[in-house]
Write an enzyme that holds these catalytic residues in place. Structure first.
Site, PDB file in Angstrom:
ATOM      1  CG  ASP A 130      33.211  26.710  18.765  1.00 47.09           C
ATOM      2  OD1 ASP A 130      32.543  27.747  18.903  1.00 47.09           O
ATOM      3  OD2 ASP A 130      32.878  25.766  18.042  1.00 47.09           O
TER       4      ASP A 130
ATOM      5  CE  LYS B 217      34.127  22.935  16.472  1.00 43.69           C
ATOM      6  NZ  LYS B 217      33.580  21.595  16.674  1.00 43.69           N
TER       7      LYS B 217
HETATM    8  C1  LIG Z   1      30.540  19.102  19.974  1.00 44.95           C
HETATM    9  C2  LIG Z   1      31.380  20.371  19.971  1.00 44.95           C
HETATM   10  O1  LIG Z   1      31.381  20.896  18.633  1.00 44.95           O
HETATM   11  C3  LIG Z   1      32.834  20.028  20.305  1.00 44.95           C
HETATM   12  O2  LIG Z   1      33.719  21.095  20.005  1.00 44.95           O
HETATM   13  C4  LIG Z   1      30.869  21.399  20.942  1.00 44.95           C
HETATM   14  O3  LIG Z   1      30.792  20.849  22.258  1.00 44.95           O
HETATM   15  C5  LIG Z   1      29.534  21.995  20.567  1.00 44.95           C
HETATM   16  O4  LIG Z   1      29.396  23.149  21.338  1.00 44.95           O
HETATM   17  P1  LIG Z   1      28.430  24.352  20.898  1.00 44.95           P
HETATM   18  O5  LIG Z   1      28.397  24.481  19.395  1.00 44.95           O
HETATM   19  O6  LIG Z   1      28.831  25.534  21.711  1.00 44.95           O
HETATM   20  O7  LIG Z   1      27.074  23.801  21.356  1.00 44.95           O
HETATM   21  P2  LIG Z   1      25.690  24.596  21.355  1.00 44.95           P
HETATM   22  O8  LIG Z   1      25.201  24.708  19.946  1.00 44.95           O
HETATM   23  O9  LIG Z   1      25.834  25.835  22.166  1.00 44.95           O
HETATM   24  O10 LIG Z   1      24.847  23.560  22.193  1.00 44.95           O
HETATM   25  C6  LIG Z   1      23.642  23.003  21.775  1.00 44.95           C
HETATM   26  C7  LIG Z   1      23.211  22.030  22.853  1.00 44.95           C
HETATM   27  O11 LIG Z   1      24.132  20.917  22.931  1.00 44.95           O
HETATM   28  C8  LIG Z   1      24.320  20.503  24.264  1.00 44.95           C
HETATM   29  N1  LIG Z   1      25.726  20.711  24.688  1.00 44.95           N
HETATM   30  C9  LIG Z   1      26.557  21.527  24.006  1.00 44.95           C
HETATM   31  C10 LIG Z   1      27.873  21.680  24.377  1.00 44.95           C
HETATM   32  C11 LIG Z   1      28.325  20.967  25.506  1.00 44.95           C
HETATM   33  N2  LIG Z   1      29.600  21.087  25.921  1.00 44.95           N
HETATM   34  N3  LIG Z   1      27.487  20.164  26.182  1.00 44.95           N
HETATM   35  C12 LIG Z   1      26.192  20.014  25.783  1.00 44.95           C
HETATM   36  O12 LIG Z   1      25.446  19.257  26.406  1.00 44.95           O
HETATM   37  C13 LIG Z   1      23.377  21.349  25.108  1.00 44.95           C
HETATM   38  O13 LIG Z   1      22.157  20.643  25.189  1.00 44.95           O
HETATM   39  C14 LIG Z   1      23.188  22.602  24.258  1.00 44.95           C
HETATM   40  O14 LIG Z   1      21.977  23.255  24.523  1.00 44.95           O
HETATM   41  N1  LIG Z   2      26.384  33.047  10.344  1.00 45.93           N
HETATM   42  C1  LIG Z   2      25.968  31.813  10.698  1.00 45.93           C
HETATM   43  N2  LIG Z   2      26.453  30.734  10.071  1.00 45.93           N
HETATM   44  C2  LIG Z   2      26.069  29.480  10.435  1.00 45.93           C
HETATM   45  N3  LIG Z   2      25.170  29.221  11.401  1.00 45.93           N
HETATM   46  C3  LIG Z   2      24.657  30.257  12.073  1.00 45.93           C
HETATM   47  C4  LIG Z   2      25.025  31.602  11.750  1.00 45.93           C
HETATM   48  N4  LIG Z   2      24.352  32.415  12.575  1.00 45.93           N
HETATM   49  C5  LIG Z   2      23.604  31.650  13.374  1.00 45.93           C
HETATM   50  N5  LIG Z   2      23.764  30.356  13.086  1.00 45.93           N
HETATM   51  C6  LIG Z   2      23.130  29.232  13.824  1.00 45.93           C
HETATM   52  O1  LIG Z   2      24.168  28.552  14.544  1.00 45.93           O
HETATM   53  C7  LIG Z   2      23.903  27.145  14.601  1.00 45.93           C
HETATM   54  C8  LIG Z   2      25.054  26.300  14.040  1.00 45.93           C
HETATM   55  O2  LIG Z   2      26.258  26.896  14.250  1.00 45.93           O
HETATM   56  P1  LIG Z   2      27.586  26.228  13.705  1.00 45.93           P
HETATM   57  O3  LIG Z   2      27.538  26.095  12.202  1.00 45.93           O
HETATM   58  O4  LIG Z   2      28.725  26.965  14.304  1.00 45.93           O
HETATM   59  O5  LIG Z   2      27.428  24.762  14.336  1.00 45.93           O
HETATM   60  P2  LIG Z   2      28.394  23.567  14.319  1.00 45.93           P
HETATM   61  O6  LIG Z   2      29.245  23.543  13.088  1.00 45.93           O
HETATM   62  O7  LIG Z   2      27.582  22.336  14.590  1.00 45.93           O
HETATM   63  O8  LIG Z   2      29.323  23.933  15.521  1.00 45.93           O
HETATM   64  P3  LIG Z   2      29.762  23.040  16.739  1.00 45.93           P
HETATM   65  O9  LIG Z   2      30.792  22.103  16.221  1.00 45.93           O
HETATM   66  O10 LIG Z   2      30.325  24.086  17.644  1.00 45.93           O
HETATM   67  O11 LIG Z   2      28.513  22.372  17.216  1.00 45.93           O
HETATM   68  C9  LIG Z   2      22.662  26.923  13.794  1.00 45.93           C
HETATM   69  O12 LIG Z   2      21.593  26.814  14.696  1.00 45.93           O
HETATM   70  C10 LIG Z   2      22.511  28.177  12.933  1.00 45.93           C
HETATM   71  O13 LIG Z   2      21.164  28.472  12.647  1.00 45.93           O
END
Ligand SMILES: C[C@](O)(CO)[C@H](O)COP(=O)(O)OP(=O)(O)OC[C@H]1O[C@@H](n2ccc(N)nc2=O)[C@H](O)[C@@H]1O
Ligand SMILES: Nc1ncnc2c1ncn2[C@@H]1O[C@H](COP(=O)(O)OP(=O)(O)OP(=O)(O)O)[C@@H](O)[C@H]1O
Length: 289
Positions: A131, A9
């Site tokens: 998400d 996304k």
């Molecule tokens: C930034 C975005 O990518 C926008 O779509 C998302 O809000 C990220 O969401 P997410 O990947 O589900 O985040 P997570 O990896 O579960 O969150 C990691 C940490 O980021 C902070 N966190 C995350 C999502 C959120 N809405 N508020 C937060 O404050 C929290 O400290 C959490 O422990």
């Molecule tokens: N199959 C996988 N592929 C990628 N990351 C993974 C997977 N399984 C577990 N993880 C863990 O998930 C976390 C990152 O996830 P992701 O790549 O969805 O993050 P992101 O792109 O930053 O997403 P968001 O935008 O929701 O924050 C990392 O801590 C990684 O170690």
């Protein structure tokens, strides 16, 4: 082995509100799906006493793979999943703000819910990953509130090609939210009202649907990321000054990925070439629909 597509996304807009009691922040965002880029190879194993085999190649995943968590989640819901072998060739860097990991988990959940005829509760799925409900929704574009799990499905934005650039800059989601809060406490950044954020997102969506040129798309994390690297100003300047046929550009999630949108695929490919040659940064680029 069967292969299941896994999507990512981008956040076309992203506004972050005050933290809740549990530390999470409510957001308002315009989600848009791209891909597939990665593919999950799945095989059901014979014999009920065998362990699952989850193989992730090319890019190291620290901690439990989200695919294993998705399998455990289904079994905790009494789904009779046999032992599974799952192979994935990772292309997308971990934690780049494009939900690649969540996309992998959602791909497994979508396969299982189709084969085993499951109805998965969006509220339960959201606990598993904010998400994930969007990845499992039938649409390509949606307005999301809550922590990203409350969806208003929109007609998919079509005929748009995204140049996605993933620089080798690491910032964890938790750190980005923390830094955003701190900059707000210092009075450096404002919080827009929720109603404004929704109005803004829907207006920008309407512009994109009509293929009107917008320019810079709002994301509250931009100021945080700009402080980390010159890459961001370099990329946005290039979009503004050189990519005359682009529609809009911005940051995805809490970084590190950025994107620029085009209506013409070849313009996007030309821009990809320029980003690679002009910006001094170790950067993976893709053109995706
Ligand atoms: C930034 C975005 O990518 C926008 O779509 C998302 O809000 C990220 O969401 P997410 O990947 O589900 O985040 P997570 O990896 O579960 O969150 C990691 C940490 O980021 C902070 N966190 C995350 C999502 C959120 N809405 N508020 C937060 O404050 C929290 O400290 C959490 O422990
Ligand atoms: N199959 C996988 N592929 C990628 N990351 C993974 C997977 N399984 C577990 N993880 C863990 O998930 C976390 C990152 O996830 P992701 O790549 O969805 O993050 P992101 O792109 O930053 O997403 P968001 O935008 O929701 O924050 C990392 O801590 C990684 O170690």
């Amino acid at each position: 082995m069967i292969y299941i597509p896994s999507y990512i996304k981008i956040n076309l807009t992203l506004r972050v509100f005050v933290p809740r009691d549990d530390g999470y922040h409510e957001i308002s965002t315009l989600f848009h799906k791209l891909g597939p880029i990665e593919w999950l190879g799945i095989r059901r194993l014979n014999g009920s006493n065998r362990d699952d085999i989850i193989n992730s190649h090319n890019i190291e995943i620290s901690g439990t793979n989200i695919i294993s968590r998705a399998i455990e989640f289904l079994r905790s819901k009494s789904v009779k999943l046999p032992p599974i072998e799952c192979n994935i060739w990772k292309v997308l860097p971990v934690g780049s703000g494009i939900g690649a990991g969540s996309g992998n988990g959602a791909a497994l959940l979508e396969w299982a819910s189709t084969i085993y005829d499951l109805i998965l509760d969006p509220a339960e799925l959201a606990k598993f990953g904010a998400d994930i409900p969007f990845f499992l929704s039938k649409t390509k574009t949606a307005l999301a509130t809550g922590v990203g799990e409350r969806l208003k499905l929109l007609d998919p934005l079509t005929g748009i090609y995204a140049l996605l650039a993933i620089p080798n800059i690491k910032i964890s989601t938790a750190e980005a939210y923390r830094e955003l809060d701190e900059s707000r406490k210092r009075g450096e950044a404002e919080i827009v009202p929720v109603s404004f954020a929704i109005y803004e997102a829907l207006n920008l969506y309407a512009d994109l649907e009509k293929k009107r040129r917008i320019g810079f798309l709002p994301n509250d994390f931009v100021a945080v990321l700009r402080k980390k690297s010159d890459f961001y100003d370099g990329f946005f300047d290039l979009c503004n000054s050189t990519f005359n046929n682009s529609l809009a550009w911005g940051l995805s999630g809490s970084g590190s990925s950025v994107f620029c949108l085009f209506t013409d695929k070849h313009e996007a490919i030309k821009a990809q070439e320029l980003v690679s040659s002009k910006l001094e940064c170790d950067c993976k680029t893709f053109v995706l629909e």
